[in-house]
Design a protein around this motif. Structure first.
Motif, mmCIF file in Angstrom:
data_model
loop_
_atom_site.group_PDB
_atom_site.id
_atom_site.type_symbol
_atom_site.label_atom_id
_atom_site.label_comp_id
_atom_site.label_asym_id
_atom_site.label_seq_id
_atom_site.Cartn_x
_atom_site.Cartn_y
_atom_site.Cartn_z
ATOM 1 N N GLY A 51 3.973 16.246 -0.033
ATOM 2 C CA GLY A 51 5.341 15.732 -0.161
ATOM 3 C C GLY A 51 6.360 16.858 -0.085
ATOM 4 O O GLY A 51 7.385 16.737 0.590
ATOM 5 N N LEU A 52 6.069 17.978 -0.734
ATOM 6 C CA LEU A 52 6.969 19.144 -0.655
ATOM 7 C C LEU A 52 7.029 19.690 0.763
ATOM 8 O O LEU A 52 8.099 20.020 1.270
ATOM 9 C CB LEU A 52 6.490 20.248 -1.606
ATOM 10 C CG LEU A 52 6.775 20.072 -3.084
ATOM 11 C CD1 LEU A 52 6.115 21.193 -3.884
ATOM 12 C CD2 LEU A 52 8.267 20.066 -3.343
ATOM 13 N N VAL A 53 5.868 19.788 1.393
ATOM 14 C CA VAL A 53 5.813 20.317 2.766
ATOM 15 C C VAL A 53 6.651 19.435 3.695
ATOM 16 O O VAL A 53 7.437 19.927 4.514
ATOM 17 C CB VAL A 53 4.359 20.387 3.271
ATOM 18 C CG1 VAL A 53 4.299 20.652 4.760
ATOM 19 C CG2 VAL A 53 3.587 21.456 2.502
ATOM 20 N N GLN A 54 6.495 18.137 3.550
ATOM 21 C CA GLN A 54 7.235 17.226 4.427
ATOM 22 C C GLN A 54 8.740 17.356 4.213
ATOM 23 O O GLN A 54 9.503 17.337 5.168
ATOM 24 C CB GLN A 54 6.761 15.791 4.210
ATOM 25 C CG GLN A 54 5.338 15.598 4.719
ATOM 26 C CD GLN A 54 4.771 14.219 4.444
ATOM 27 O OE1 GLN A 54 5.145 13.553 3.489
ATOM 28 N NE2 GLN A 54 3.847 13.798 5.283
ATOM 29 N N ARG A 55 9.166 17.507 2.951
ATOM 30 C CA ARG A 55 10.609 17.648 2.681
ATOM 31 C C ARG A 55 11.135 19.009 3.144
ATOM 32 O O ARG A 55 12.199 19.102 3.727
ATOM 33 C CB ARG A 55 10.889 17.468 1.192
ATOM 34 C CG ARG A 55 10.830 16.024 0.737
ATOM 35 C CD ARG A 55 11.365 15.854 -0.673
ATOM 36 N NE ARG A 55 10.604 16.573 -1.669
ATOM 37 C CZ ARG A 55 9.495 16.120 -2.260
ATOM 38 N NH1 ARG A 55 9.033 14.949 -1.959
ATOM 39 N NH2 ARG A 55 8.862 16.841 -3.157
ATOM 40 N N GLU A 56 10.379 20.069 2.891
ATOM 41 C CA GLU A 56 10.875 21.409 3.213
ATOM 42 C C GLU A 56 10.766 21.756 4.698
ATOM 43 O O GLU A 56 11.620 22.452 5.228
ATOM 44 C CB GLU A 56 10.119 22.464 2.397
ATOM 45 C CG GLU A 56 10.473 22.443 0.925
ATOM 46 C CD GLU A 56 9.841 23.585 0.153
ATOM 47 O OE1 GLU A 56 9.414 24.587 0.767
ATOM 48 O OE2 GLU A 56 9.773 23.481 -1.088
ATOM 49 N N VAL B 71 3.773 27.179 7.997
ATOM 50 C CA VAL B 71 3.603 27.294 6.550
ATOM 51 C C VAL B 71 2.513 28.332 6.323
ATOM 52 O O VAL B 71 1.427 28.256 6.895
ATOM 53 C CB VAL B 71 3.212 25.937 5.930
ATOM 54 C CG1 VAL B 71 2.959 26.084 4.435
ATOM 55 C CG2 VAL B 71 4.298 24.898 6.202
ATOM 56 N N THR B 72 2.796 29.320 5.487
ATOM 57 C CA THR B 72 1.845 30.401 5.224
ATOM 58 C C THR B 72 1.091 30.149 3.920
ATOM 59 O O THR B 72 1.451 29.252 3.144
ATOM 60 C CB THR B 72 2.581 31.748 5.111
ATOM 61 O OG1 THR B 72 3.415 31.697 3.942
ATOM 62 C CG2 THR B 72 3.416 32.029 6.354
ATOM 63 N N LEU B 73 0.087 30.955 3.669
ATOM 64 C CA LEU B 73 -0.644 30.853 2.410
ATOM 65 C C LEU B 73 0.290 31.116 1.234
ATOM 66 O O LEU B 73 0.190 30.459 0.197
ATOM 67 C CB LEU B 73 -1.826 31.829 2.390
ATOM 68 C CG LEU B 73 -2.681 31.792 1.116
ATOM 69 C CD1 LEU B 73 -3.275 30.410 0.883
ATOM 70 C CD2 LEU B 73 -3.775 32.845 1.185
ATOM 71 N N THR B 74 1.216 32.039 1.386
ATOM 72 C CA THR B 74 2.201 32.307 0.330
ATOM 73 C C THR B 74 3.037 31.068 0.048
ATOM 74 O O THR B 74 3.286 30.714 -1.111
ATOM 75 C CB THR B 74 3.110 33.483 0.734
ATOM 76 O OG1 THR B 74 2.284 34.637 0.945
ATOM 77 C CG2 THR B 74 4.144 33.789 -0.333
ATOM 78 N N ASP B 75 3.477 30.384 1.112
ATOM 79 C CA ASP B 75 4.246 29.143 0.934
ATOM 80 C C ASP B 75 3.400 28.097 0.217
ATOM 81 O O ASP B 75 3.870 27.409 -0.689
ATOM 82 C CB ASP B 75 4.677 28.575 2.289
ATOM 83 C CG ASP B 75 5.571 29.511 3.072
ATOM 84 O OD1 ASP B 75 6.401 30.209 2.459
ATOM 85 O OD2 ASP B 75 5.421 29.529 4.316
ATOM 86 N N LEU B 76 2.146 27.966 0.658
ATOM 87 C CA LEU B 76 1.258 26.952 0.084
ATOM 88 C C LEU B 76 0.989 27.216 -1.394
ATOM 89 O O LEU B 76 1.061 26.292 -2.213
ATOM 90 C CB LEU B 76 -0.060 26.909 0.865
ATOM 91 C CG LEU B 76 -1.067 25.863 0.395
ATOM 92 C CD1 LEU B 76 -0.506 24.446 0.526
ATOM 93 C CD2 LEU B 76 -2.369 25.991 1.177
ATOM 94 N N THR B 77 0.726 28.448 -1.761
ATOM 95 C CA THR B 77 0.457 28.742 -3.177
ATOM 96 C C THR B 77 1.704 28.500 -4.026
ATOM 97 O O THR B 77 1.607 28.017 -5.146
ATOM 98 C CB THR B 77 -0.066 30.178 -3.374
ATOM 99 O OG1 THR B 77 0.846 31.102 -2.816
ATOM 100 C CG2 THR B 77 -1.437 30.342 -2.768
ATOM 101 N N ARG B 78 2.874 28.804 -3.488
ATOM 102 C CA ARG B 78 4.121 28.508 -4.217
ATOM 103 C C ARG B 78 4.245 27.008 -4.463
ATOM 104 O O ARG B 78 4.539 26.562 -5.575
ATOM 105 C CB ARG B 78 5.341 28.999 -3.426
ATOM 106 C CG ARG B 78 6.683 28.603 -4.075
ATOM 107 C CD ARG B 78 7.884 28.967 -3.214
ATOM 108 N NE ARG B 78 7.841 28.488 -1.852
ATOM 109 C CZ ARG B 78 8.169 27.244 -1.491
ATOM 110 N NH1 ARG B 78 8.550 26.362 -2.375
ATOM 111 N NH2 ARG B 78 8.110 26.879 -0.219
#
Length: 90
Positions: free
Chosen positions: A53-58, A8-15
């Motif tokens: 929760g989003l990270v776990q699902r994606e 997971v990148t910073l771009t993913d996290l900010t999204r």
């Protein structure tokens, strides 16, 4: 749904921060925020749990709640996420 792979990148996290909790006026998530405390970015622990929760699902990883509470910056949270174990596919 197939889980995404890779870190997971910073771009993913900010999204995911924007999707789950919005963006506080006057805060630039596109800037150098890796070491900025989440509280200064306008995100509380509830917002971070929504992101997890989003990270776990994606991404299909299992992130311990206690580790999230200790992650005070995006860099720390990315470290927690990217070292968390994958959940076996059902």
């Amino acid at each position: 749904m197939t889980a995404k792979t890779g870190p997971v990148t910073l771009t993913d996290l900010t999204r995911m921060l924007r999707e789950s909790a919005g963006e506080e006026e006057g805060v630039d998530l596109e800037g150098g925020i890796l070491d900025t405390p989440f509280i200064d970015l306008g995100y509380d622990s509830l917002a971070l749990l929504q992101v997890i929760g989003l990270v776990q699902r994606e991404y299909g990883v299992s992130v311990p709640d206690g580790a999230v509470a200790d992650a005070e910056t995006p860099r720390a949270l990315l470290d927690v996420i990217n070292t968390s174990p994958a959940v076996p596919a059902a």
